[in-house]
Design an enzyme around this catalytic site. Structure first.
Site, PDB file in Angstrom:
ATOM      1  N   HIS A  64      20.564  31.062  35.260  1.00  0.00           N
ATOM      2  CA  HIS A  64      21.317  30.296  36.500  1.00  0.00           C
ATOM      3  C   HIS A  64      22.172  31.273  37.137  1.00  0.00           C
ATOM      4  CE1 HIS A  64      19.829  26.296  35.038  1.00  0.00           C
ATOM      5  NE2 HIS A  64      19.741  26.888  33.934  1.00  0.00           N
ATOM      6  N   ASN A  96      18.715  24.968  40.596  1.00  0.00           N
ATOM      7  CA  ASN A  96      19.809  23.774  40.675  1.00  0.00           C
ATOM      8  C   ASN A  96      20.784  24.519  41.256  1.00  0.00           C
ATOM      9  OD1 ASN A  96      20.164  25.461  38.125  1.00  0.00           O
ATOM     10  ND2 ASN A  96      21.086  23.747  37.185  1.00  0.00           N
ATOM     11  N   HIS A 183      12.620  20.501  31.696  1.00  0.00           N
ATOM     12  CA  HIS A 183      13.572  20.330  30.669  1.00  0.00           C
ATOM     13  C   HIS A 183      13.329  18.966  30.028  1.00  0.00           C
ATOM     14  CE1 HIS A 183      18.255  20.037  30.304  1.00  0.00           C
ATOM     15  NE2 HIS A 183      17.943  18.867  30.082  1.00  0.00           N
ATOM     16  N   HIS A 236      14.172  25.700  26.491  1.00  0.00           N
ATOM     17  CA  HIS A 236      14.927  25.854  25.549  1.00  0.00           C
ATOM     18  C   HIS A 236      14.746  24.710  24.435  1.00  0.00           C
ATOM     19  CE1 HIS A 236      16.270  22.663  28.379  1.00  0.00           C
ATOM     20  NE2 HIS A 236      17.000  23.267  28.911  1.00  0.00           N
ATOM     21  N   ASN A 282      23.193  21.843  27.023  1.00  0.00           N
ATOM     22  CA  ASN A 282      22.263  21.051  26.801  1.00  0.00           C
ATOM     23  C   ASN A 282      20.911  21.741  26.810  1.00  0.00           C
ATOM     24  OD1 ASN A 282      20.534  18.925  27.683  1.00  0.00           O
ATOM     25  ND2 ASN A 282      21.429  18.273  29.499  1.00  0.00           N
ATOM     26  N   ASP A 309      18.846  30.985  29.084  1.00  0.00           N
ATOM     27  CA  ASP A 309      19.483  30.014  29.839  1.00  0.00           C
ATOM     28  C   ASP A 309      20.818  30.226  30.301  1.00  0.00           C
ATOM     29  OD1 ASP A 309      20.148  27.387  30.814  1.00  0.00           O
ATOM     30  OD2 ASP A 309      19.678  26.411  29.033  1.00  0.00           O
ATOM     31  N   HIS A 313      30.178  29.261  34.074  1.00  0.00           N
ATOM     32  CA  HIS A 313      30.855  28.219  34.755  1.00  0.00           C
ATOM     33  C   HIS A 313      32.465  28.737  34.790  1.00  0.00           C
ATOM     34  CE1 HIS A 313      28.309  24.763  34.176  1.00  0.00           C
ATOM     35  NE2 HIS A 313      27.712  25.345  32.882  1.00  0.00           N
TER      36      HIS A 313
END
Length: 445
Positions: A64, A96, A183, A236, A282, A309, A313
């Site tokens: 990401h 996303n 997912h 994942h 997650n 993954d 943040h």
């Protein structure tokens, strides 16, 4: 004048054979047995790789990079730098972002940002549904036909929970040999979930995320994949039960592949007792028996690839009370030493196996095998890394190239580090430091 010719000597190829490797203008032109007293040809830069392991450049099927829209957390530039330091010559970037990568315009923007950066190849993943809302299929055909040539589609972060929508997506991507990366999370079973469901979640008073919420979706989707004769990739994987379902599906000839993350191969739910939100992810960290099942599944080929993954943040969204903290961990710059500790040092896999799960197979899943995930051999693109397997160091997230500081390995002593990353023949990482980007011989579809 930029050097485009390199003579690498004494590298331990896949941990099996000492070799000399010649690179010219982005291509491997020769791989020979290591000479006793090697001399670099005229015009070549000599790199002494004694003590280093040569591996194909790594390919991450699940990152990401946050751009566009969340440049405060990560950008294609900073994420690409982190990827290069981690040994990745290609990454597949999830959809996303804000706006969501559900149109040809957005995936082309991300693709071009990667090309302009020059640290690694950034392959966009397209959304399955418009806005990740699960109500209408995205323009997958247009994304497949775009300059980005998208072949992997995922609403990662949100499950494609509607079985009719999932069936239509699986049918649609067959037209261009695409794959749906799911997912697996049944939403009604995971409302307000904060950690793995079990005795510990009861003790801590946190709403649980049951294993069956993952396993039920995987079971449904492998049957839909069989019915549609399409391709499914399970993101994942985190539970022992999921492994058994995937193993059964493969025994039936169903076209399913699966990934495990470094953190699910290493960390367990007991870390949640600290209430440090760096461990909130997650799917959640599971039990020790799940970790061991995942390791065995990688070793026997049930799980095909490693995906970090990588989910950076900001401090504002991560460093807060557990219930309000964002889910996710960084992983690009720590994948190799963590997987080494979990799988290679424990005797589960060899370095040659590592090349398969971290390079060859993810490149095939992402339709990138014509550029990446190639064996280190004459005629192949010069995407390779040199790894020092013995160097020991402490993980310090503040020293990472990623903007994200949410690494679960802060303060952990690890061994194994990428000393060189060659991206299309250019050392974007040299002596374990960022060098310069490749602006002259970038990879293009």
């Amino acid at each position: 004048m930029t050097t485009t010719k390199y003579f690498i000597t004494g590298a331990n190829l896949l941990g099996e054979k000492l070799s000399d490797i010649t690179i010219e203008d982005g291509t491997i032109t020769a791989v020979t047995d290591a000479a006793e007293n090697p001399t670099a040809p005229e015009g070549f830069e000599h790199i002494d790789a004694a003590g280093l392991i040569a591996l194909p450049g790594l390919v991450d099927p699940h990152v990401h990079l946050r751009e566009p829209g969340r440049e405060d957390a990560e950008t294609v530039e900073t994420g690409s730098r982190a990827a290069a330091l981690g040994g990745f010559t290609a990454v597949l970037n999830m959809a996303n972002s804000m706006p969501v990568a559900d149109t040809a315009g957005v995936v082309e923007q991300v693709y071009q940002l990667g090309q302009d950066s020059g640290w690694t190849f950034v392959q966009p993943i397209g959304a399955v549904t418009v806005g990740l809302a699960g109500e209408q299929l995205s323009e997958m055909g247009a994304m497949a036909d775009s300059r980005a040539k998208v072949r992997v589609f995922s609403d990662d972060g949100i499950c494609v929970w509607d079985p009719a929508m999932m069936r239509r997506a699986l049918e649609y991507v067959k037209a261009f040999d695409g794959v749906i990366a799911q997912h697996a999370q049944e939403p009604r079973l995971t409302e307000d979930a904060q950690m793995n469901e079990g005795d510990l979640s009861v003790k801590l008073g946190l709403p649980g995320w049951p294993a069956v919420a993952e396993e039920a979706i995987i079971a449904r989707d492998v049957l839909l994949t069989q019915h549609t004769n399409s391709r499914l990739h399970v993101c994942h994987v985190s539970t022992k039960g999921s492994v058994e379902i995937i193993r059964w599906a493969k025994s039936q000839g169903i076209n399913v592949t699966a990934e495990a993350t470094p953190h699910h191969l290493m960390l367990t739910e007991e870390l949640v007792e600290t209430f440090d939100p760096v461990y909130k992810v997650n799917p959640p960290l599971r039990r020790e028996e799940d970790v061991m099942a995942l390791r065995d599944a990688v070793a026997d080929g049930t799980i095909d690839v490693i995906g970090t993954d990588h989910a950076p943040h900001t401090a504002e969204t991560k460093c807060c009370e557990w219930p309000y903290a964002a889910m996710g961990m960084t992983g690009l710059e720590t994948m190799l030493p963590i997987v080494k500790a979990a799988l290679i040092d424990t005797g589960k896999i060899s370095w040659a196996d590592f090349a398969r799960i971290a390079s060859y197979t993810p490149a095939k899943i992402g339709n990138l095998e014509h550029m990446f995930g190639q064996e280190i051999a004459a005629g192949a693109n010069a995407n390779l890394i040199l790894v020092d397997p013995e160097v020991s160091y402490t993980v310090v997230p503040e020293e990472h190239a990623s903007k994200g500081r949410n690494s679960p390995y802060r303060g952990k002593e690890v061994t194994g580090k990428v000393a060189y990353t060659f991206y299309m023949g250019h050392p974007v990482v040299a002596d374990a430091q960022l060098n310069t980007p490749n602006t002259t011989s970038q990879a293009r579809h």
